[in-house]
Enzyme design. Structure first.
Site, PDB file in Angstrom:
ATOM      1  N   GLU A 120       0.858  -1.182   0.000  1.00  0.00           N
ATOM      2  CA  GLU A 120       0.000   0.000   0.000  1.00  0.00           C
ATOM      3  C   GLU A 120       0.895   1.233   0.000  1.00  0.00           C
ATOM      4  O   GLU A 120       1.801   1.355   0.816  1.00  0.00           O
ATOM      5  CB  GLU A 120      -0.887  -0.003   1.245  1.00  0.00           C
ATOM      6  N   LEU A 121       0.654   2.139  -0.927  1.00  0.00           N
ATOM      7  CA  LEU A 121       1.378   3.404  -1.013  1.00  0.00           C
ATOM      8  C   LEU A 121       0.357   4.478  -0.673  1.00  0.00           C
ATOM      9  O   LEU A 121      -0.647   4.627  -1.380  1.00  0.00           O
ATOM     10  CB  LEU A 121       1.954   3.584  -2.409  1.00  0.00           C
TER      11      LEU A 121
END
Length: 133
Positions: A120-121
């Site tokens: 997840e960014l």
């Protein structure tokens, strides 16, 4: 007792070279070599130590498995992330979507690394977003 912060995590991976290429080449982390040849990825004040599946360093997780990770990295600009992922031809699994972070709401994009770990960014948001999770 009070825990101050996270220093490092360990990822068990099938191919360390491929993992380093992804995290350094696509996500901009710095490869570091330590303790007689062990490899890791540094970003900010943290790092990810890499263990090759089947040849883990002791001590290690009870059941080390590649592809079982779910990691969230904070970024400055989700738009810059989207541009970089497009340049690197990395498939976006989901997003942008709103999520709840440790200290603020997040706007996130999800991708997978070469082992299938979920990455997840996330860009922190200044205001509370209704419906985030």
């Amino acid at each position: 007792m009070r825990i101050l912060s996270l220093d490092h995590v360990v990822l068990t991976v099938k191919d360390i070279d491929q993992t380093v290429a992804f995290y350094s080449g696509v996500l901009g982390m710095e490869e570091v070599v330590f303790a007689g040849g062990r490899r890791a990825l540094r970003f900010g004040g943290q790092k990810i130590n890499l263990h090759k599946a089947g040849a883990e360093f002791l001590p290690h997780a009870q059941m080390p498995t590649s592809g079982a990770g779910d990691l969230c990295f904070l970024v400055e600009s989700l738009e810059a992330v989207e541009r970089r992922l497009a340049e690197a031809q990395v498939h976006i699994e989901e997003g942008p979507v709103f999520r709840a972070g440790a200290v603020s709401p997040l706007r996130s994009i999800y991708i997978r690394d070469p082992d299938g770990n979920l990455v997840e960014l996330a860009e922190p948001q200044d205001v509370v977003i209704a419906g985030g999770s």
